[in-house]
Design a protein around this motif. Structure first.
Motif, short mmCIF file in Angstrom:
data_model
loop_
_atom_site.label_atom_id
_atom_site.label_comp_id
_atom_site.label_asym_id
_atom_site.label_seq_id
_atom_site.Cartn_x
_atom_site.Cartn_y
_atom_site.Cartn_z
N THR A 119 6.76 -1.90 11.88
CA THR A 119 6.62 -1.39 10.51
C THR A 119 7.12 0.05 10.43
N GLN A 164 -0.50 4.32 1.82
CA GLN A 164 -0.27 4.29 3.26
C GLN A 164 1.16 4.78 3.57
N PHE A 165 2.11 4.37 2.72
CA PHE A 165 3.48 4.83 2.93
C PHE A 165 3.60 6.33 2.68
N ARG A 166 2.87 6.84 1.69
CA ARG A 166 2.86 8.29 1.44
C ARG A 166 2.31 9.03 2.67
N GLN A 167 1.25 8.47 3.28
CA GLN A 167 0.71 9.06 4.51
C GLN A 167 1.75 9.06 5.63
N PHE A 168 2.54 7.99 5.68
CA PHE A 168 3.60 7.91 6.67
C PHE A 168 4.64 9.01 6.44
N ASN A 198 0.84 -1.19 0.00
CA ASN A 198 0.00 0.00 0.00
C ASN A 198 0.88 1.25 0.00
N ILE A 223 -1.76 5.66 11.33
CA ILE A 223 -1.99 5.15 9.97
C ILE A 223 -2.30 3.66 9.94
N GLY A 224 -2.43 3.04 11.12
CA GLY A 224 -2.89 1.66 11.19
C GLY A 224 -1.84 0.61 10.88
N VAL A 225 -0.59 0.84 11.31
CA VAL A 225 0.46 -0.18 11.14
C VAL A 225 1.16 -0.39 12.48
N TRP A 231 10.20 1.41 8.17
CA TRP A 231 10.00 2.45 7.17
C TRP A 231 10.94 3.63 7.42
#
Length: 383
Positions: free
Chosen positions: A220, A189-193, A186, A214-216, A224
Motif C-alpha cells: 500500500t 489515513q492517506f493525509r497521515q501518510f 480512508n 499508519i497501519g497499512v 501511494w
C-alpha cells in the motif's frame, strides 16, 4: 508575468516535432506557458465534462471541430485521442500542430509512448525555480522565505498566504487525483501518510516502517508513493554507486518537488517556526536538490542526481553524474562555513578521485578554495 526558462526551448522544439507535451504538477503554470508561447492556437480543456465526452466519444470529430493548431489541456483524460492525433499530425505534415498538457505523469506518458513515439517532444514544467524568481520582485534575501512560501505561481499571482493555498491544494487536487487513481476509503489515513512523507524528507525510504506507523501494508505504501510521484508531489533520489545494477536495488531517498507543500504538511505556519523546526536542515537540502532538478528540466538535460553513502556512514547529499565527470555536492543550511562540512567530500574524493568538490550552504558569499568550490544557495544555477 514572470518569464519561464522553458519557454524558448518549447518554442524551438515546436518547429521540429508535430506534437509538444508539457507535463508537471497541477497549477505549475503549464497552461499559462502554452498560451503565452502559442497565443494564436485554439484552446480546449478536457477538465470540462462536455469537451471530455466529445473527445472520448468522437475523437475524429473532436479533432476536426478544433482543426488547425490546438492546445489540449489535461490531455490524459482522453488517452484514446492520441492515436487520432498521430494520424492527423502525419497527414498534415506540420510541426507544432498540437500542444498537449497533463498533470498525471503515468497516464499521459504511457499513452504518449504507445501512440506518439517519434512525433512528440516531452517537457516537464515544475513550479517556479529560484533562477526564474531571481530577476523578479519576488526575490527573497533569505532562503527560509523561499522554503516556507514554496514556488507555485498562484501564491505569487494572487498574493495569497501559503497556508491558505496549500491546504486547499491538498484537498482540491492531490486527494482528488488519488481518488481518481486508487480506491482509497480512508483519506484521513492517506493525509497521515503524506505528513509522514514530509517528516521523512531527505531520509532513506523504509516501506515497512512507514506502513507500521499508519497501519497499512508495504505494498500500500509503495502504491501511494507511486501515485504521489505520478502527480509530481514527491520524487525519489537513487544512491550513486559505480555499478548501475547496484544503484537500482539500494534504498532511495524521498524528496518533495515543492518545499512549501512539505512545510504545510509538517504544520509549519511561519518562517519563525521554520527557523526552529527540527526539519529545517532537511528542508534546505530538499530546496537545493529540487532547484538542481528544476535547472536540469528547464534546460531539457538529464536528471542525473544521486546521493552517496558508504558502510561507515560517510555521506554526500547530492552527486551529479555529467557523464564525463561527477560533481559531489554537500548541502548545509548554516550561514557559517565549518571544516566538518568537508568530511564527506574528502572521503568521496578518496574513492572516486573527483576534482569538483562543491559545498552549497545557507550563506551569501561564494568562495573558490584550492580543493573546494563553495557556493551560496543563490548560485545554484552555476552548477
Amino acid at each position: 508575468m514572470i518569464p519561464r526558462k522553458l519557454s524558448a526551448l518549447v518554442k524551438d522544439y515546436s518547429i521540429k516535432f508535430p506534437v509538444i507535451a508539457i507535463t508537471g504538477p497541477r497549477q505549475s503554470g503549464k497552461t499559462t506557458l502554452a498560451k503565452n508561447v502559442f497565443p494564436d492556437y485554439k484552446y480546449v480543456n478536457l477538465e470540462e465534462i462536455d469537451k471530455r465526452q466529445f473527445a472520448l466519444e468522437d475523437p475524429r470529430g473532436f479533432l476536426m471541430q478544433y482543426s488547425g493548431n490546438l492546445i489540449i489541456d489535461e490531455a490524459q483524460y482522453a488517452p484514446d485521442l492520441f492515436s487520432y492525433i498521430q494520424a492527423f499530425a502525419d497527414n498534415s505534415g506540420q510541426m507544432g500542430n498540437y500542444i498537449l498538457t497533463g498533470s498525471q505523469n503515468f497516464l499521459l506518458l504511457e499513452r504518449i509512448s504507445q501512440s506518439l513515439a517519434g512525433r512528440v517532444a516531452i517537457f516537464t514544467l515544475l513550479p517556479f525555480s529560484y533562477e526564474e524568481l531571481e530577476a523578479s520582485d519576488y526575490r527573497e534575501e533569505h532562503y527560509q522565505n523561499h522554503i516556507f512560501r514554496g514556488f507555485y505561481p498562484a501564491i505569487y499571482d494572487r498574493k495569497i498566504e501559503p497556508h491558505e493555498w496549500y491546504s486547499n491544494y491538498i484537498s482540491t487536487y492531490i486527494e482528488r487525483d488519488v481518488r481518481n487513481t486508487l480506491n482509497i476509503g480512508n483519506l484521513l489515513q492517506f493525509r497521515q501518510f503524506m505528513q509522514l512523507c514530509a517528516s521523512s524528507v531527505g531520509q532513506l525510504i523504509n516501506f515497512t516502517s512507514m506502513g507500521n506507523s499508519i497501519g497499512v501494508s508495504n505494498n500500500t505504501i509503495k502504491n501511494w508513493i507511486s501515485v504521489l510521484e505520478a502527480s509530481f508531489v514527491v520524487f525519489r533520489m537513487q544512491p550513486y554507486v559505480s555499478n548501475i545494477k547496484k544503484r537500482i536495488i539500494k534504498s532511495p531517498k524521498l524528496f518533495f518537488y515543492d518545499t512549501g507543500l512539505a512545510c504545510e504538511l509538517l504544520g509549519i505556519q511561519s518562517v519563525s517556526q521554520l527557523n526552529t523546526h527540527y526539519a529545517k536542515g532537511a528542508l534546505f537540502e530538499n530546496f537545493v536538490i529540487a532547484e538542481l532538478l528544476k535547472n536540469a528540466l528547464n534546460r531539457k538535460e538529464k536528471q542525473n542526481l544521486y546521493f552517496w553513502r558508504d558502510s561507515n556512514a560517510n555521506e554526500i547529499d547530492c552527486v551529479i553524474d555529467k557523464g564525463d565527470r561527477i560533481v559531489p555536492i554537500e548541502i548545509k543550511s548554516a550561514q557559517t562555513i565549518n571544516a566538518s562540512f568537508f568530511k564527506g567530500l574528502d572521503r568521496f574524493d578518496e574513492i572516486f578521485n573527483t576534482q569538483n568538490k562543491t559545498l552549497v550552504y545557507g550563506g551569501s558569499e561564494n568562495q573558490h578554495r584550492t580543493s573546494y568550490n563553495i557556493l551560496s544557495w543563490r548560485s545554484l544555477s552555476s552548477i
